[in-house]
Write an enzyme that holds these catalytic residues in place. Structure first.
Site, mmCIF file in Angstrom:
data_model
loop_
_atom_site.group_PDB
_atom_site.id
_atom_site.type_symbol
_atom_site.label_atom_id
_atom_site.label_comp_id
_atom_site.label_asym_id
_atom_site.label_seq_id
_atom_site.Cartn_x
_atom_site.Cartn_y
_atom_site.Cartn_z
ATOM 1 N N ARG A 1 43.691 43.364 51.241
ATOM 2 C CA ARG A 1 42.067 43.874 51.296
ATOM 3 C C ARG A 1 42.012 45.025 52.178
ATOM 4 N NH1 ARG A 1 37.449 42.538 49.758
ATOM 5 N NH2 ARG A 1 35.992 41.501 51.727
ATOM 6 N N THR B 1 33.488 44.680 40.797
ATOM 7 C CA THR B 1 35.069 43.824 40.915
ATOM 8 C C THR B 1 36.233 43.746 39.697
ATOM 9 O OG1 THR B 1 34.133 43.031 42.956
ATOM 10 C CG2 THR B 1 36.294 42.018 42.069
ATOM 11 N N THR C 1 38.540 45.032 44.193
ATOM 12 C CA THR C 1 37.507 45.435 43.910
ATOM 13 C C THR C 1 37.318 47.342 44.240
ATOM 14 O OG1 THR C 1 35.381 44.763 44.593
ATOM 15 C CG2 THR C 1 36.924 43.982 46.130
ATOM 16 N N ASN D 1 34.009 46.557 45.533
ATOM 17 C CA ASN D 1 32.466 46.546 46.022
ATOM 18 C C ASN D 1 31.779 46.833 45.278
ATOM 19 O OD1 ASN D 1 31.019 44.647 47.251
ATOM 20 N ND2 ASN D 1 30.678 45.854 48.571
ATOM 21 N N GLU E 1 33.156 49.041 50.643
ATOM 22 C CA GLU E 1 34.332 47.503 51.394
ATOM 23 C C GLU E 1 33.553 47.117 52.447
ATOM 24 O OE1 GLU E 1 35.110 44.753 48.524
ATOM 25 O OE2 GLU E 1 35.851 46.323 48.188
ATOM 26 N N ASP F 1 31.202 44.060 52.907
ATOM 27 C CA ASP F 1 31.366 42.514 53.046
ATOM 28 C C ASP F 1 31.085 42.079 54.680
ATOM 29 O OD1 ASP F 1 31.132 42.104 50.422
ATOM 30 O OD2 ASP F 1 33.365 42.609 50.204
ATOM 31 N N SER G 1 35.826 37.824 52.366
ATOM 32 C CA SER G 1 35.581 38.756 50.671
ATOM 33 C C SER G 1 35.311 36.763 49.993
ATOM 34 C CB SER G 1 37.332 38.506 50.064
ATOM 35 O OG SER G 1 36.972 38.800 48.562
ATOM 36 N N SER G 2 34.772 37.204 48.389
ATOM 37 C CA SER G 2 34.396 35.826 48.493
ATOM 38 C C SER G 2 35.363 36.077 46.691
ATOM 39 C CB SER G 2 33.268 35.801 47.422
ATOM 40 O OG SER G 2 32.741 35.798 48.447
HETATM 41 O O1 DON Z 1 35.243 40.945 48.230
HETATM 42 C C1 DON Z 1 33.886 40.714 48.106
HETATM 43 O O2 DON Z 1 33.510 39.160 48.212
HETATM 44 C C2 DON Z 1 33.306 41.209 47.515
HETATM 45 N N1 DON Z 1 33.586 42.250 48.169
HETATM 46 C C3 DON Z 1 33.517 41.208 45.636
HETATM 47 C C4 DON Z 1 32.595 42.058 44.745
HETATM 48 C C5 DON Z 1 31.955 41.927 43.866
HETATM 49 O O3 DON Z 1 32.874 40.779 43.143
HETATM 50 C C6 DON Z 1 31.454 42.796 42.938
HETATM 51 N N2 DON Z 1 31.344 42.003 41.881
HETATM 52 N N3 DON Z 1 31.311 42.298 40.504
#
Ligand code: DON
Length: 571
Positions: free
Chosen positions: A98, A378, A396, A398, A417, A420, A449-450
């Site tokens: 990350r 992502t 990602t 983001n 990012e 986030d 993150s998710s």
């Molecule tokens: O890490 C995360 O949770 C976000 N940056 C993920 C972003 C994401 O999945 C966008 N997607 N389509």
């Protein structure tokens, strides 16, 4: 008048045809020599090429991820970061690559003098960029688990960049959709809008600067990017446009091997992403709450299942408020997956009535309730080899094309990012997520993150999966697993089924158009839920291994991406 038997038969057929039970699904790709599922055909083929050369699941994952840097530059990246959960034999590992906050970042970086968020500051331009983790992360994944030589694993991506690839419709549409923002940066405009227009689908795109980066990366590893001229060029591009990312930040970045979140659900062992992602904890706690509420015994497409799953997520996401970088989080898997806490959480679910999110702790302060925007970008890939080793890797930038700044000397986009983080604690971010102080900006911290790269296994069988879609990733990942584990869906059908989503705040069930019948929606509303239709909820790609070496690969039909691939025996 009594109806003829033939008439009844026709009615039953029509009802079946219209019910979600009859949802048609293409079969997954099947083979025996390993499998890859990713967002793009050329990237999946890169992974398969590596498997055919005798590479393992880690080699294939890195080759696929690097090919995505070339053919899916809006999400595939060297300028972003990611997470991977890996199962090699009995060894289960979790690689955290990350991004981190640059050394110059601090709590007020995205606030104006009166403490108000500066619009767009954490989204557009390099001030939004975290320190990229992918160059060292992908190298480290290969170093620990790979089998082929490093240059061989980089080669398919280098070749794609040097010889060119056909621009996908998705890339074209992404460029067109983001043209206004992308063309604010002359570096981006020059590369991606030659003559002022996005390249048309199918046109050949060569990226010689990225080919050169990949050639050096193949020879020298991450230092080809994180030190020397390229690192200086990244710092210069960032500084030109108001960013704080430095070459020193790049050189100091290190990926971390961590323990994944581990839990058992419905007879399966599961490993998923722990902090700095909330993903695995959300998947694990929601699964445990559903188990306690006997969710699987409820009728499959009825209101009761939708009600209970929304209540489970409401509670799981409330606890997300306490999460952040592992060193700053106020609670993590130990507290949130403890049986006593899950018992307590489950006991507060009213089987017939929606709770109000404002009554579900934690509720530390008044928070602004925002909308959940459409997911941006992502990319997830899953690989398995003939031995049953698996990699689930989500990476990602983001947002779509990250912060929109393309660094010409490096050949890739920088992420955004930093959004986030709770850049203004208590206010919703790009995904409508309301986050707590544990996730406030701080130099060197990892933003919450998710992403939910996940591996699940039981005797004689294993799956690897994960997805894109911000806050909807864990809820989609869990629904795919539930379809597969409990309801007899094959791998592809488990991905295809329509989904619902709840994330505590905003206090709403988000439902794909065909996920709820009008009657079910009305019943949920009568129970106190607010239901909002959305286009699509995340995109999940998965592979499966079975005893005997049979493998499958399946990709999500949502969003127009996705390419499954398997290695078949050559007769
Ligand atoms: O890490 C995360 O949770 C976000 N940056 C993920 C972003 C994401 O999945 C966008 N997607 N389509």
């Amino acid at each position: 008048m009594s109806m003829s038997r033939a008439g009844c038969f026709v009615i039953v057929l029509v009802l079946l045809w219209c019910s979600p039970l009859a949802a048609a699904s293409r079969p997954p790709a099947e083979g025996t020599g390993g499998a890859v599922a990713s967002d793009e055909r050329l990237a999946t083929e890169a992974g398969l090429e590596i498997l055919r050369q005798g590479g393992n699941a880690a080699d294939a994952a890195v080759a696929t991820a690097l090919a995505l840097v070339v053919v899916e530059p809006e999400a595939g990246n060297l300028g972003g970061g990611g997470l991977a959960v890996i199962k090699f034999g009995d060894e289960v590992t979790y690689l955290d690559f990350r991004e981190t906050a640059p050394a110059a970042a601090h709590r007020e970086t995205y606030l104006d003098k009166s403490g108000e968020p500066v619009p767009g500051a954490s989204i557009i331009g390099p001030l939004a960029a975290g320190v990229p983790g992918s160059p060292t992360g992908l190298f480290e994944l290969h170093r620990r688990h790979g089998k082929l030589m490093w240059p061989a694993v980089v080669e398919p991506a280098r070749r794609l960049a040097a010889e060119g690839f056909a621009v996908s419709r998705r890339l074209h549409h992404g460029l067109v959709a983001k043209k206004d923002v992308l063309t604010r940066f002359p570096e981006t405009a020059e590369r991606w809008f030659p003559g002022g227009e996005a390249p048309v689908p199918g046109s050949l795109m060569r990226l010689p600067e990225l080919a050169k980066t990949l050639e050096d990366y193949a020879q020298r590893g991450p230092e080809a990017i994180t030190t020397g001229e390229r690192a200086q060029a990244i710092e210069a591009a960032s500084t030109r446009h108001g960013g704080i990312l430095t070459a020193a930040d790049l050189a100091a970045y290190a990926p971390v091997w961590r323990e994944p979140v581990r839990f058992e659900a419905f007879g399966w062992q599961v490993a998923s992403a722990d902090l700095p992602s909330s993903g695995g904890i959300l998947v694990g706690s929601a699964a445990a709450i559903l188990d306690r509420l006997s969710w699987s015994e409820e009728p499959r497409f009825g209101a009761q299942r939708a009600h209970l799953i929304a209540e489970a997520w409401r509670r799981a996401f409330a606890d997300r408020f306490l999460m952040g970088d592992p060193d700053a989080a106020k609670a993590g898997a130990t507290e949130l997956l403890a049986s006593s806490w899950l018992d307590q959480r489950s006991a507060t679910v009213d089987p017939m009535k929606a709770s109000s999110s404002s009554n579900v702790e934690p509720w530390e302060k008044a928070v602004t309730i925002g909308d959940v925007n459409e997911p941006t970008d992502t990319t997830h890939l899953s690989t398995v080899d003939a031995e049953g080793n698996l990699v689930a890797l989500t990476t990602t930038l983001n947002g779509l094309f990250g912060c929109a700044l393309y660094v010409p000397e490096a050949g890739f986009f920088l992420n955004n990012e930093m959004d986030d983080f709770a850049t203004a604690p208590g206010r919703p971010n790009l995904y409508g997520l309301v986050q707590g102080e544990a996730n406030e900006v701080g130099a060197g911290k990892r933003m919450l993150s998710s992403m939910s790269p996940t591996v699940a296994w039981r005797e004689g069988e294993a799956v690897a999966l994960g997805g894109r879609g911000g806050s909807r990733i864990p809820t989609s990942t869990l629904q795919v697993l539930l379809n597969f584990w409990l309801d007899g869906d094959g791998l592809q059908a488990a991905l295809d089924r329509p989904r619902v989503h709840h994330q505590w705040l905003p206090d709403q069930i988000f439902a794909e158009g065909d996920a709820l019948s009008p009657e079910t929606k009305t019943e949920l509303e009568a129970r106190g839920h607010q239901v909002t239709w959305v286009g699509s909820l995340a995109q999940v790609h998965a592979v499966r291994w079975m005893a005997g070496g049979q493998v499958e690969s399946a990709v999500d039909p949502r969003g127009g991406g996705g390419a499954s691939g398997v290695v078949r025996p050559l007769y």
